[in-house]
Design a protein around this motif. Sequence first.
Motif, PDB file in Angstrom:
ATOM      1  N   ARG A 165      38.811  32.302  11.747  1.00  0.00           N
ATOM      2  CA  ARG A 165      39.323  33.657  11.511  1.00  0.00           C
ATOM      3  C   ARG A 165      38.525  34.685  12.296  1.00  0.00           C
ATOM      4  NH1 ARG A 165      38.723  33.640   6.529  1.00  0.00           N
ATOM      5  NH2 ARG A 165      36.828  34.895   6.382  1.00  0.00           N
ATOM      6  N   LYS A 174      39.391  34.456  15.970  1.00  0.00           N
ATOM      7  CA  LYS A 174      40.683  35.088  16.249  1.00  0.00           C
ATOM      8  C   LYS A 174      40.530  36.606  16.328  1.00  0.00           C
ATOM      9  CE  LYS A 174      45.426  35.380  14.478  1.00  0.00           C
ATOM     10  NZ  LYS A 174      45.438  36.838  14.440  1.00  0.00           N
ATOM     11  N   GLU A 175      39.704  37.135  15.386  1.00  0.00           N
ATOM     12  CA  GLU A 175      39.497  38.596  15.392  1.00  0.00           C
ATOM     13  C   GLU A 175      38.813  39.035  16.680  1.00  0.00           C
ATOM     14  OE1 GLU A 175      37.306  39.371  11.883  1.00  0.00           O
ATOM     15  OE2 GLU A 175      39.023  39.052  10.520  1.00  0.00           O
ATOM     16  N   ALA A 210      38.933  37.473  19.559  1.00  0.00           N
ATOM     17  CA  ALA A 210      39.893  37.336  20.666  1.00  0.00           C
ATOM     18  C   ALA A 210      40.878  38.497  20.688  1.00  0.00           C
ATOM     19  CB  ALA A 210      40.624  36.005  20.550  1.00  0.00           C
ATOM     20  N   ASP A 211      41.374  38.845  19.477  1.00  0.00           N
ATOM     21  CA  ASP A 211      42.322  39.964  19.402  1.00  0.00           C
ATOM     22  C   ASP A 211      41.691  41.259  19.889  1.00  0.00           C
ATOM     23  OD1 ASP A 211      44.187  38.263  18.384  1.00  0.00           O
ATOM     24  OD2 ASP A 211      43.905  38.842  16.268  1.00  0.00           O
ATOM     25  N   GLN A 212      40.453  41.468  19.502  1.00  0.00           N
ATOM     26  CA  GLN A 212      39.781  42.706  19.905  1.00  0.00           C
ATOM     27  C   GLN A 212      39.553  42.721  21.423  1.00  0.00           C
ATOM     28  OE1 GLN A 212      36.350  43.512  17.600  1.00  0.00           O
ATOM     29  NE2 GLN A 212      35.858  45.436  18.588  1.00  0.00           N
ATOM     30  N   THR A 213      39.179  41.549  21.978  1.00  0.00           N
ATOM     31  CA  THR A 213      38.935  41.464  23.428  1.00  0.00           C
ATOM     32  C   THR A 213      40.211  41.738  24.219  1.00  0.00           C
ATOM     33  OG1 THR A 213      37.213  39.837  23.023  1.00  0.00           O
ATOM     34  CG2 THR A 213      38.076  39.976  25.262  1.00  0.00           C
ATOM     35  N   ILE A 214      41.334  41.166  23.742  1.00  0.00           N
ATOM     36  CA  ILE A 214      42.616  41.373  24.419  1.00  0.00           C
ATOM     37  C   ILE A 214      42.987  42.848  24.398  1.00  0.00           C
ATOM     38  CG2 ILE A 214      45.084  40.896  24.252  1.00  0.00           C
ATOM     39  CD1 ILE A 214      44.304  38.087  23.269  1.00  0.00           C
ATOM     40  N   LYS A 215      42.743  43.485  23.264  1.00  0.00           N
ATOM     41  CA  LYS A 215      43.054  44.923  23.176  1.00  0.00           C
ATOM     42  C   LYS A 215      42.254  45.723  24.196  1.00  0.00           C
ATOM     43  CE  LYS A 215      44.366  45.015  18.292  1.00  0.00           C
ATOM     44  NZ  LYS A 215      43.988  45.511  16.943  1.00  0.00           N
ATOM     45  N   ASN A 226      43.601  45.004  27.673  1.00  0.00           N
ATOM     46  CA  ASN A 226      44.891  45.686  27.844  1.00  0.00           C
ATOM     47  C   ASN A 226      44.688  47.171  28.061  1.00  0.00           C
ATOM     48  OD1 ASN A 226      46.353  43.350  27.617  1.00  0.00           O
ATOM     49  ND2 ASN A 226      46.704  43.587  25.387  1.00  0.00           N
TER      50      ASN A 226
END
Length: 792
Positions: free
Chosen positions: A579, A582-583, A585-590, A593
């Motif tokens: 978990r 995933k958090e 990774a999500d933050q890095t993608i943001k 982007n």
Amino acid sequence: MNKKALKTLEYNKIIEQLTACATSSQGKYLCQALLPQDDIVTIERMQEETQDALSRIYQKGSLSFAGVKDIRGSLKRLEIGGTLGTGELLAICSLLDNTNRAKSYARKEDEEKAPDSLDGMFEQLQPLTPLANEIRRCILSEEEIADDASPGLKQIRRSMKNTNDRIHTELNSFVSGGSRSYLQDAVVTMRNGRYCIPVKAEYRGQVPGMIHDQSSTGSTLFVEPMAIVKLNNDIRELELKEQTEIEIILSTLSASAGEYLEVLLDNMKLLVELDFIFARAFLAKQQNASKPDFNTKGILDIKKARHPLIDRHSVVPIDIHLGRDFDLLIVTGPNTGGKTVSLKTVGLLTLMGQAGLHIPAFDHSTLSVFKEVYADIGDEQSIEQSLSTFSSHMTNIVSFLEKADRDSLVLFDELGAGTDPTEGAALAISILSHLHAQGIRTMATTHYSELKVYALSTPGVENASCEFNVETLRPTYRLLIGIPGKSNAFAISGKLGLPEYIIDKAREQLSQEAESFEDVISHLEENRVTIENERKEIERYKSEVEQLKNRLEEKQDKLEQQRERLLREASEEAHRILREAKEYADQTIKVFNKAGKSTMSAKELEQERQKLRQKMNTVEKNMSQKKEQKKKPAPKAKDLSIGDSVKVLSLNLKGTVSTLPNPKGMLYVQMGILRSQVHISDLQLIDEPVITSSTLQKTSTGKIRMSKSSFVKPEINLLGKTVDEAISELDKYLDDAYLAHLNSVRVVHGKGTGALRKGVHSYLRRLKYVEEFHLAEFGEGDAGVTIVTFKK
């Protein structure tokens, strides 16, 4: 049930003991009229009632019915509109007071308690408290009615008191005044219910009034002065009014009681029946008796049976079974060895059980319901009827054979005795064969060897004997089923000093077969003693094996639970890591982007990247620390001392070092009551506070911990203690048990009123090192035991 068997088996003595336990006259009458029943439904109902009453006696004490009187005559008078006297009304009041006490006695403190067979009887009782209070308010005793019984009676008695005061005032003034010289004595007396003064006969004319009496010499006249004649008349009128008012009060109370004729009659019958039931229960308590199980198949299995008329501290319990594998039991053995007592015990316990009485035997003994019990016991020789011992016995036997059937129990004492031994033995075998062929449950005692052979050679017939110790020349009174008894005549004679040459001569008179048979019996007895000792040893081994098996299963269960817990924790940890990943990774993608849209400068992008890296380093550092904590290195042999606190990793249990490691690294660790050998690599040293003082070193501290671990029992018994005493003792025990690393302990507080259990539970809720506690399961002590589990 025939009266002869009741008399022979001394059933009447049991009834006398039962009658003494009842507290009301009608209850005693029911006890005296109690007879054995032959309906299994009735018997089991009576046994259930006795058991439930006994449970109530153990929980709440006895219940007295001494105030219950027979009021049926009074109720008949009320039914036809009659008026009751003070004694009869007080008897009704006493009945209602007993009803109220019984109702209060039956009230259950625990609403969840299962109902019993007596609940319905107690619920039907109606105390009629207003009627009882009214009778008690109006009637003080059989001779006295209260002044406040009615306003009219109170007014009449007030007037009577005032009039009496006036009479005494007048008479006192007369006695102490100038007329004193006319009087024989200065006293006031009563004649024919009227106040008078003693006047000398010569002064009769000086004292006007009515003469009511004179002395035997005629020198004194008892005169009612004219001044108080009217007052005395007033007193008489008031007394008549008082009597009339009392009759009105009694009539009113009688009418009030007459409204509850059926209730009063039902209350009396219920209380008398309860007195009868509680008398049976109190007798069971005195005899330490228990409820038997019943069947209609003719099966008897009585465990540790005691004859109820022999002192319970000296009687030897016996085990008797009959009707399952055999229906005829032949008991042999020397005189005074207990054969007759065994016979009477079977018969009397059968009668008691069928009368609804508990029997003095072990729990769940089995009795069969017999329609008749026939007993031929003792010497009934009659000189008046010109009957010999043999004739009297044979008269009984003839009547038994005419009436006995498969629903009968037949008991013979010394069957065939009193005549020629050869003929007597043959006759006994013939009688027993006849009963055995009909399947009639029979038990007989004998000295004849022929009957021993008959039992050995006949299916469905079994030998039994009363054990005798030849060394001490004393019987042990133990009944041994399956082994014929030996007469021991030669052995006993030799012990008593009879010359050996006489005994040898006697042996020569025996036939070869008879001597061989006695030798076989001796050999059987020796084998029996050996087998019994071996059986006891096997039982002990089985018990130890069972304990070891239970410990192993408990250990296996704990290991399985620990395995499941470790797997669950590992899954949760993996889920958490995923978990968090995933958090991240999500933050890095943001962030990327956001950078792709050219809204962030390179410097800002680098700052975000540094923050993410710093956060990941922190997480990795924490995980590394946890890993180091989990993988604390195993201690070395030189690091361990006896008494050190360690944790056994494979068992996840704390303990203390009991021995130092051997060359292979194996050592013993004491974990509560469990002492196990483990490898040093399976240990982890733990730091925990220890008992220290200015005079105690580390080694002595370790010894204290080991002593606790070795000698703290897994159970504490608080029975018979007050709450304060129990809490004080429990406090020290729980500290010792927790220090000894026990996982759980048993606290025995009993059921009783529940006060001790509540006190213990209240105390346990305040202990921080107690994980949880609960009542034991059924068969482990249930509500009388609390299981306490400590925090790890």
